[in-house]
Design an enzyme around this catalytic site. Structure first.
Site, short mmCIF file in Angstrom:
data_model
loop_
_atom_site.label_atom_id
_atom_site.label_comp_id
_atom_site.label_asym_id
_atom_site.label_seq_id
_atom_site.Cartn_x
_atom_site.Cartn_y
_atom_site.Cartn_z
N TYR A 95 -9.36 129.45 32.11
CA TYR A 95 -8.58 128.54 32.94
C TYR A 95 -8.43 129.07 34.35
O TYR A 95 -8.77 130.22 34.64
CB TYR A 95 -7.20 128.30 32.32
CG TYR A 95 -6.23 129.45 32.47
CD1 TYR A 95 -6.33 130.59 31.68
CD2 TYR A 95 -5.21 129.41 33.42
CE1 TYR A 95 -5.43 131.64 31.83
CE2 TYR A 95 -4.31 130.46 33.57
CZ TYR A 95 -4.43 131.56 32.76
OH TYR A 95 -3.55 132.61 32.92
N ARG A 110 -13.96 132.45 40.77
CA ARG A 110 -13.49 133.19 39.61
C ARG A 110 -13.70 132.38 38.33
O ARG A 110 -14.06 132.93 37.29
CB ARG A 110 -12.00 133.55 39.78
CG ARG A 110 -11.47 134.43 38.65
CD ARG A 110 -10.10 134.97 38.92
NE ARG A 110 -9.10 133.92 38.95
CZ ARG A 110 -7.82 134.11 39.28
NH1 ARG A 110 -7.38 135.32 39.62
NH2 ARG A 110 -6.97 133.11 39.27
N ARG A 138 -15.60 124.25 12.69
CA ARG A 138 -15.11 125.62 12.84
C ARG A 138 -16.10 126.65 12.30
O ARG A 138 -16.39 126.67 11.10
CB ARG A 138 -13.75 125.80 12.16
CG ARG A 138 -13.10 127.13 12.49
CD ARG A 138 -11.72 127.28 11.87
NE ARG A 138 -11.11 128.54 12.27
CZ ARG A 138 -11.42 129.71 11.68
NH1 ARG A 138 -12.26 129.76 10.68
NH2 ARG A 138 -10.85 130.83 12.12
N HIS A 193 -17.36 130.83 13.65
CA HIS A 193 -17.18 131.82 14.72
C HIS A 193 -18.36 131.83 15.70
O HIS A 193 -18.18 132.03 16.89
CB HIS A 193 -17.00 133.22 14.13
CG HIS A 193 -15.64 133.41 13.49
ND1 HIS A 193 -15.23 132.66 12.43
CD2 HIS A 193 -14.63 134.25 13.80
CE1 HIS A 193 -14.00 133.04 12.09
NE2 HIS A 193 -13.61 134.00 12.91
N LYS A 203 -10.38 135.28 32.96
CA LYS A 203 -9.13 134.49 32.90
C LYS A 203 -9.18 133.59 31.66
O LYS A 203 -9.34 132.37 31.74
CB LYS A 203 -8.93 133.69 34.19
CG LYS A 203 -7.48 133.31 34.42
CD LYS A 203 -7.21 132.97 35.86
CE LYS A 203 -5.84 132.37 36.10
NZ LYS A 203 -4.70 133.21 35.74
N GLU A 262 -0.72 145.65 35.22
CA GLU A 262 -0.30 144.48 35.99
C GLU A 262 0.91 143.89 35.28
O GLU A 262 1.41 144.45 34.31
CB GLU A 262 -1.44 143.45 36.07
CG GLU A 262 -1.94 142.96 34.73
CD GLU A 262 -3.12 141.99 34.85
OE1 GLU A 262 -3.21 141.27 35.84
OE2 GLU A 262 -3.94 141.98 33.90
N LEU A 294 -6.50 141.37 35.54
CA LEU A 294 -7.06 140.15 36.11
C LEU A 294 -7.09 140.34 37.63
O LEU A 294 -6.06 140.66 38.23
CB LEU A 294 -6.21 138.92 35.77
CG LEU A 294 -6.80 137.66 36.39
CD1 LEU A 294 -7.99 137.18 35.56
CD2 LEU A 294 -5.77 136.57 36.52
N1 PDD Z 1 -1.35 133.82 36.31
N2 PDD Z 1 -2.54 138.77 36.23
C1 PDD Z 1 -2.32 137.91 35.24
C2 PDD Z 1 -2.32 138.42 33.84
C3 PDD Z 1 -2.07 136.55 35.53
O1 PDD Z 1 -1.86 135.68 34.52
C4 PDD Z 1 -2.06 136.11 36.88
C5 PDD Z 1 -1.80 134.69 37.27
C6 PDD Z 1 -2.29 137.07 37.89
C7 PDD Z 1 -2.33 136.69 39.34
O2 PDD Z 1 -3.50 135.95 39.64
P1 PDD Z 1 -3.55 134.93 40.85
O3 PDD Z 1 -3.05 135.65 42.05
O4 PDD Z 1 -4.98 134.58 40.95
O5 PDD Z 1 -2.67 133.76 40.49
C8 PDD Z 1 -2.54 138.38 37.53
C9 PDD Z 1 -1.30 132.41 36.57
C10 PDD Z 1 -0.49 132.03 37.76
C11 PDD Z 1 -0.92 131.66 35.31
O6 PDD Z 1 -1.26 132.15 34.25
O7 PDD Z 1 -0.36 130.56 35.40
#
Ligand code: PDD
Length: 286
Positions: free
Chosen positions: A33, A52, A100, A102, A147, A180, A205
């Site tokens: 996403y 990304r 379904r 894997h 992501k 993070e 991330l």
């Molecule tokens: N999340 N690290 C993680 C684990 C995140 O889920 C996010 C952002 C970030 C920051 O990424 P960015 O600056 O690209 O938004 C870092 C988004 C906002 C969400 O899950 O809704």
């Protein structure tokens, strides 16, 4: 104005938008996403988010559901149909719908879903007073650079923050390294004024906000370092803040039971807030 979602080629009333029960995102978290902010109907750093998104798809060997040009057309149309000036755009791509199993299904079209929501900006006083965070073990898989919609460990950590009435959980390796936040990247300012954040590798991330801030800081002559730091260094830091598309630059004034610096928002953090707000204004006029 009605809330409209985009689901696999159709613009549908959000209340009736749905996907099949055998969508692999639903069964396996087999998808990725993006969450992109928009102001004045203009995406903030849209190209970086689309890049990304492409990378996440490639890493999971999911085909692009539509080409890059078509994706942008759909995004514009969806923002238009929702009639919102400012807000957030959620884009999700899963490997698609299949019986379904894997193993990757053959000849299945990836599923593309998009929704629009109101901006999830923190309250004004959180930007000026700062927020509290706690530290939690990082229980995620080893490819946090993708992501992926697989966010179970993230939501558990965020829930624990909520349970303890703080804004965010910092996710720690067993040796105390701060990777993070559960939904944000983490910056500290050392006592000598250097801005430090974890290097962009598979442990975090690579946030778009993080990347933009590093560039803005360098341009403004602020010394930056991308390296690992541990929770002790974070608690001893002069300043700290967390960043993401929805929280922008949010000052952290307390980690667990320790005040960071003087327990108020520091000068470097304020400067980064200013630079980031100017960046938003330059791109979107907001
Ligand atoms: N999340 N690290 C993680 C684990 C995140 O889920 C996010 C952002 C970030 C920051 O990424 P960015 O600056 O690209 O938004 C870092 C988004 C906002 C969400 O899950 O809704």
């Amino acid at each position: 104005m009605a809330r409209i979602a985009y689901v696999n080629g159709r613009y549908i009333d959000h209340a009736y938008a749905n996907v099949h029960i055998e969508d692999r995102g639903y069964q396996f978290s087999d998808g990725i996403y993006e969450y992109i902010a928009f102001y004045n109907k203009k995406l903030l750093d849209g190209d970086l988010h689309f890049k990304r998104l492409e990378r996440s798809l490639k890493e999971l060997q999911i085909l692009e559901p539509v080409n890059a040009g078509a994706l942008k057309v759909i995004v514009r149309e969806l923002i238009e149909r929702n009639g919102r000036e400012d807000g957030g755009l959620y884009i999700q791509v899963t490997r698609g719908v299949a019986k379904r199993d894997h193993v990757f299904p053959k000849n299945v079209r990836p599923a593309l879903v998009m929704t629009i929501c109101g901006a999830k900006t923190p309250k004004a006083h959180e930007f000026t007073d700062g927020v509290k965070v706690i530290s939690q073990p990082d229980n995620r898989w080893a490819r946090r650079d993708i992501k992926s919609v697989s966010l179970l460990a993230n939501i558990l950590a965020k829930q624990e923050a909520g349970n303890q009435k703080v804004r965010e959980s910092l996710l720690l390796e067993k040796d105390g390294t701060v990777n993070e936040g559960s939904a944000s990247n983490v910056f500290i300012v050392t006592p000598s004024g250097t801005l430090v954040t974890h290097q962009a590798d598979e442990d975090i991330l690579g946030g778009i906000t993080r990347d933009v801030l590093l560039k803005l800081a360098k341009k403004a002559g602020i010394k930056t370092e991308e390296r690992a730091f541990n929770i002790i260094e974070a608690k001893d830091a002069a300043e700290a803040f967390i960043t993401s598309t929805s929280i922008n630059v949010l000052p952290v004034v307390k980690i667990d039971d320790r005040l960071v610096g003087k327990g108020s928002v520091g000068a470097v953090t304020k400067k980064m807030q200013e630079l980031y707000n100017a960046h938003i204004y330059k791109q979107t006029g907001k």
